[in-house]
Design a protein around this motif. Sequence first.
Motif, short mmCIF file in Angstrom:
data_model
loop_
_atom_site.label_atom_id
_atom_site.label_comp_id
_atom_site.label_asym_id
_atom_site.label_seq_id
_atom_site.Cartn_x
_atom_site.Cartn_y
_atom_site.Cartn_z
N UNK A 53 0.95 -1.14 0.05
CA UNK A 53 -0.11 0.06 0.00
C UNK A 53 0.96 1.17 -0.25
N UNK A 54 2.06 1.33 0.63
CA UNK A 54 2.85 2.31 0.82
C UNK A 54 3.39 2.86 -0.48
N UNK A 55 3.44 1.82 -1.56
CA UNK A 55 4.13 2.19 -2.83
C UNK A 55 3.04 2.66 -3.71
N UNK A 59 -4.25 8.28 -0.86
CA UNK A 59 -4.73 8.53 0.31
C UNK A 59 -4.94 7.30 1.19
N UNK A 60 -4.30 7.14 2.38
CA UNK A 60 -4.45 5.99 3.29
C UNK A 60 -4.05 6.30 4.89
N UNK B 232 -16.27 6.05 0.05
CA UNK B 232 -15.36 6.92 -0.33
C UNK B 232 -15.25 8.11 0.23
N UNK B 233 -16.08 8.46 1.20
CA UNK B 233 -16.26 9.93 1.87
C UNK B 233 -16.40 9.68 3.30
N UNK B 260 -15.07 -0.34 -2.29
CA UNK B 260 -14.33 0.44 -1.46
C UNK B 260 -14.18 0.14 0.00
N UNK B 261 -14.89 -0.93 0.04
CA UNK B 261 -15.15 -1.32 1.78
C UNK B 261 -13.85 -1.34 2.49
N UNK B 262 -12.73 -1.48 1.79
CA UNK B 262 -11.44 -1.26 2.83
C UNK B 262 -11.38 0.10 3.29
N UNK B 263 -12.11 1.17 2.97
CA UNK B 263 -12.29 2.22 3.37
C UNK B 263 -12.62 2.10 4.98
N UNK B 264 -13.42 1.05 5.24
CA UNK B 264 -13.60 0.89 6.71
C UNK B 264 -12.42 0.81 7.67
N UNK B 265 -11.37 0.15 7.12
CA UNK B 265 -10.12 0.04 7.59
C UNK B 265 -9.51 1.43 7.75
N UNK B 266 -9.45 2.00 6.78
CA UNK B 266 -8.58 3.36 6.41
C UNK B 266 -9.26 4.29 7.65
#
Lengths: 333, 333
Positions: A53-55, A59-60, B232-233, B260-266
Amino acid sequence: MSWSSQEVRLAQRPLGYPDSETWEIADVEVGEPGPGEFVVNLELISLDPAMRGWLNDVRSYAPPVGIGEVMRAYGAGTIVASQHDHYAVGDVVSGTFGVREYAVSDGHDVTKLDLDVAPMATWLGALGMPGMTAYFGLEEVGRVQPGQTVLVSAAAGAVGSIVAQLAKAKGCRVIGVAGGPEKVAWLQEVGLDEVIDRKEGDLIRQVRRAAPDGVDFYFDNVGGEMLDAALANLAFGARIALCGAISAYNEEKLPEGPRRYMALLVFRATMQGFLVTDYKDRYDEAVAEISQLIAQDRIVATETILDGGVTTFPDALLGLFSGVNTGKLLLKV
Amino acid sequence: MSWSSQEVRLAQRPLGYPDSETWEIADVEVGEPGPGEFVVNLELISLDPAMRGWLNDVRSYAPPVGIGEVMRAYGAGTIVASQHDHYAVGDVVSGTFGVREYAVSDGHDVTKLDLDVAPMATWLGALGMPGMTAYFGLEEVGRVQPGQTVLVSAAAGAVGSIVAQLAKAKGCRVIGVAGGPEKVAWLQEVGLDEVIDRKEGDLIRQVRRAAPDGVDFYFDNVGGEMLDAALANLAFGARIALCGAISAYNEEKLPEGPRRYMALLVFRATMQGFLVTDYKDRYDEAVAEISQLIAQDRIVATETILDGGVTTFPDALLGLFSGVNTGKLLLKV
């Protein structure tokens, strides 16, 4: 005095899997530390799925590594020179030192390691970020009770292996998912109740067979098909901790999402993302518990240590995604 | 005495949208109620997105309607004959009476309606299942605080319109999403802070413009692209309540999940499914609060009432999925 140090820099952002174009190796001279600094001679570098992901320039939770910068990496080593009040020559430390042989640090986010408690490799695995991730995902998102059914993907990996064993120690029925007979055998030896070989396919049916009454807590390290298989087998009020989605990290496009997410409604279930660094203040608690369980032989902490030096980092990282490791994957400097 | 009653039965399970093959109309004679029963003359039948799910032969929170059975439907009417101790002729009641003109009931899950509090139509909307769904989704999943940003999809619909107005009453900044200028105008009039017309497309950007600091709580009635736009927001620690996925209900195959479910992690966010019937014991609390807000003109309860009788149910149901309604959609018997 100065130290000649090889380092791996990001040359170009990869699309899909990183390849030879992605990296460049450089030789630098590391000089004496300035006031408030020390120089650490790295011995072990940690290989983590998050690195992929860092590559990406997106936005993360962590900023991307810049082009031309040394690749960000967690690692451990011994201090060889210091002008820092709290760190002395000979101290063994871990921190985000990068993929290189020698690093200069101001001590920010650096941890001193007590080798009487555990060897350096364990401090990067079961007692490091992976162990912390396992502990807080289980405690804070899973909140599991004895007797509950816990499903762990990448269960032979750095995080999964600790989640699975912590859940066993809490009296849960634990189902692990791993790829290939060797990892499956290792997980059986470690004492999991059921082990699924994901390479045998039909994950939905395999999970159903292992958890006929449904899964109370699913710790997701992989995403993709496995997440859907878990969603298809939830128990009422189930919880899912989103820790990672390693199956997706090298995809050029955002892959499909979990088709069966509406199972969350049917089973009144919750899917929650978490990040270990939010629990930084409580790492001591987790280290105390995990190290005690290791001492009691209730947790087996294992590492796969590759022995090629920093210049083999590019291949080592690919090995992480193909799953060469059982337990924590480390690169010996 | 007996009553001749038309009813709509499930003839065949539909693939995709229900069509003329799906239904059959039948005429039956409803006789005098037996001991412990009453006969209700239905006046309004409720059209609900969940109905589409009841047509599929799959495991869910409600069993499927059987082939040849009267279509399950919530409705309200007046009792015309009774041998039940607690229900008398003239009582106005609501319950799951089916798509028909007269129903026999034993009183199970039947509610007496006080028309001094609200008209019958409101008892099926803001004070019925949709209102309960809105209330408990917001209270139990959203747990919103004053000043937080709330995003509601299908905000001009039966559930969404109450979620949006309840959130306003709680002091939140509320963004509604609806299809077409008429619904948008209605939501603006009702007092939402921002209204998005989903038919104008580019939902991600539209949500970003309306919620530059991110969404603290998203109440999802629709799934699909809209859910991804919300993901996403997200704001840090955001919550998503999964109430429905109307965009998917008529798809022949399980559609893609939220990419975009990994937004839950971010964003360390939570996505949680809920079902209103879990809060049955607390409906009185919700009815009291919503009816008070209606009386104070802080909630506008609105209904779209189609006037074609039970035989027009098949078209009325399609109207629900094409979005003919503002507020609760009802069919006049």
